[in-house]
Design a protein around this motif. Sequence first.
Motif, mmCIF file in Angstrom:
data_model
loop_
_atom_site.group_PDB
_atom_site.id
_atom_site.type_symbol
_atom_site.label_atom_id
_atom_site.label_comp_id
_atom_site.label_asym_id
_atom_site.label_seq_id
_atom_site.Cartn_x
_atom_site.Cartn_y
_atom_site.Cartn_z
ATOM 1 N N TRP A 1 0.861 -1.194 -0.036
ATOM 2 C CA TRP A 1 -0.154 -0.027 -0.097
ATOM 3 C C TRP A 1 1.004 1.366 -0.188
ATOM 4 O O TRP A 1 2.078 1.277 0.418
ATOM 5 N N ALA A 2 0.268 2.461 -0.481
ATOM 6 C CA ALA A 2 0.983 3.634 -0.387
ATOM 7 C C ALA A 2 0.055 4.696 -0.088
ATOM 8 O O ALA A 2 -1.238 4.444 -0.264
ATOM 9 N N THR A 3 0.408 5.700 0.542
ATOM 10 C CA THR A 3 -0.587 6.750 0.861
ATOM 11 C C THR A 3 0.087 8.191 -0.066
ATOM 12 O O THR A 3 1.148 8.175 -0.195
ATOM 13 N N VAL A 4 -1.208 8.733 -0.429
ATOM 14 C CA VAL A 4 -0.773 9.913 -1.433
ATOM 15 C C VAL A 4 -1.347 11.352 -0.853
ATOM 16 O O VAL A 4 -2.318 11.194 -0.353
ATOM 17 N N ASN A 5 -0.340 12.507 -0.792
ATOM 18 C CA ASN A 5 -1.023 13.598 -0.389
ATOM 19 C C ASN A 5 -1.999 14.063 -1.250
ATOM 20 O O ASN A 5 -1.347 14.419 -2.422
ATOM 21 N N VAL B 1 -3.794 3.913 -1.597
ATOM 22 C CA VAL B 1 -3.879 3.233 -2.908
ATOM 23 C C VAL B 1 -3.249 2.075 -2.892
ATOM 24 O O VAL B 1 -2.079 1.779 -2.240
ATOM 25 N N PRO B 2 -3.478 1.047 -3.515
ATOM 26 C CA PRO B 2 -3.026 -0.395 -3.449
ATOM 27 C C PRO B 2 -1.858 -0.249 -4.584
ATOM 28 O O PRO B 2 -1.831 0.605 -5.487
ATOM 29 N N LEU B 3 -0.776 -0.920 -4.191
ATOM 30 C CA LEU B 3 0.508 -0.977 -4.946
ATOM 31 C C LEU B 3 0.395 -2.071 -6.204
ATOM 32 O O LEU B 3 1.296 -2.092 -6.953
ATOM 33 N N HIS C 1 3.214 5.261 -10.958
ATOM 34 C CA HIS C 1 2.082 5.243 -11.668
ATOM 35 C C HIS C 1 1.226 4.001 -10.970
ATOM 36 O O HIS C 1 1.582 2.987 -10.911
ATOM 37 N N VAL C 2 -0.178 4.233 -10.636
ATOM 38 C CA VAL C 2 -0.715 3.266 -10.065
ATOM 39 C C VAL C 2 -1.837 3.137 -11.099
ATOM 40 O O VAL C 2 -2.354 3.845 -11.774
ATOM 41 N N GLY C 3 -2.700 1.618 -10.743
ATOM 42 C CA GLY C 3 -3.827 1.268 -11.668
ATOM 43 C C GLY C 3 -5.157 1.937 -11.372
ATOM 44 O O GLY C 3 -6.195 1.005 -11.433
ATOM 45 N N TYR C 4 -5.394 2.964 -10.652
ATOM 46 C CA TYR C 4 -6.684 3.352 -10.210
ATOM 47 C C TYR C 4 -6.796 4.855 -10.829
ATOM 48 O O TYR C 4 -5.801 5.638 -11.025
ATOM 49 N N THR C 5 -8.067 5.527 -10.950
ATOM 50 C CA THR C 5 -8.368 6.867 -11.064
ATOM 51 C C THR C 5 -8.236 7.820 -9.983
ATOM 52 O O THR C 5 -8.204 7.311 -8.600
#
Length: 267
Positions: free
Chosen positions: A42-46, A57-59, A70-74
């Motif tokens: 998992w990662a957290t994004v500001n 957001v899942p990694l 770059h992640v696979g979600y909108t």
Amino acid sequence: MINTHDIDNLLNNKATVYDKTGDKVGSLSQIYLDDATSEPSWATVNTGLFGMSESFVPLEGASVRGEDLHVGYTKDQIKDAPSIDEDHHLEPADEDRLYEYYSLKGTGRTDVDHDTDRARTDAPVAGAPVTDASVTDDARRGSADDSMTLSEERVNVGTERHEAGRVRLRKHVVTENVTKTVPVEREEVVVERVPADGDKGHIDDGGETAEVTLHEETPVVDKETVATEEVRLGKKTVTDQETVNTEVRKEEVDTDTDGLGNDRHKH
């Protein structure tokens, strides 16, 4: 999928996170490792105004391109993810909410064992957040009982552009009084007497008359419309300095020395 070798580069460079369409989501804050596999999960994004919010957001399916993640979600999916305290170990129940939100399969699912009234997990859950740029072997094995992670909030101040107002040009008519002096001419009668040449004259009993026409000038006003100047609207950029004041929190640790005089030390 990113691996542990990518973590140093991403965290050191405070990587920018992009969604699956290439839109910028925000800056990378933390990376969580799976307790069992030590792989990034998992990662957290500001996100949000000035980056004051963090979203999980899942990694899974993520990739590293240069110094960007770059992640696979909108972007909207990430910003609307369930709000979870990002400053502690990701608990199974919290991970359940995230897996359900992102429609991921049972990894991390938590079922309840009614016989023992304890929560159990069908698969490994993510471990404590990686907040330092270097990932040690101890961190990959999970948190030990004799250590804890301290976190603090940091202020990221940016700007956003919005419409402040509009300016229009409009014409209106103003009447002014104009006074000008102009010379005018007029004719007057002048009586001239010239001596006769001595010829014989005569007397006209009927009364002879002589007539002359007099002229004079009067002012005449004529107006014409002429263009005097052209007015345009332009823009220039002016830079002002504004001070932003906010509060940030940070964690500190107290040491309780049981049996050693009950002393408590703050670090």
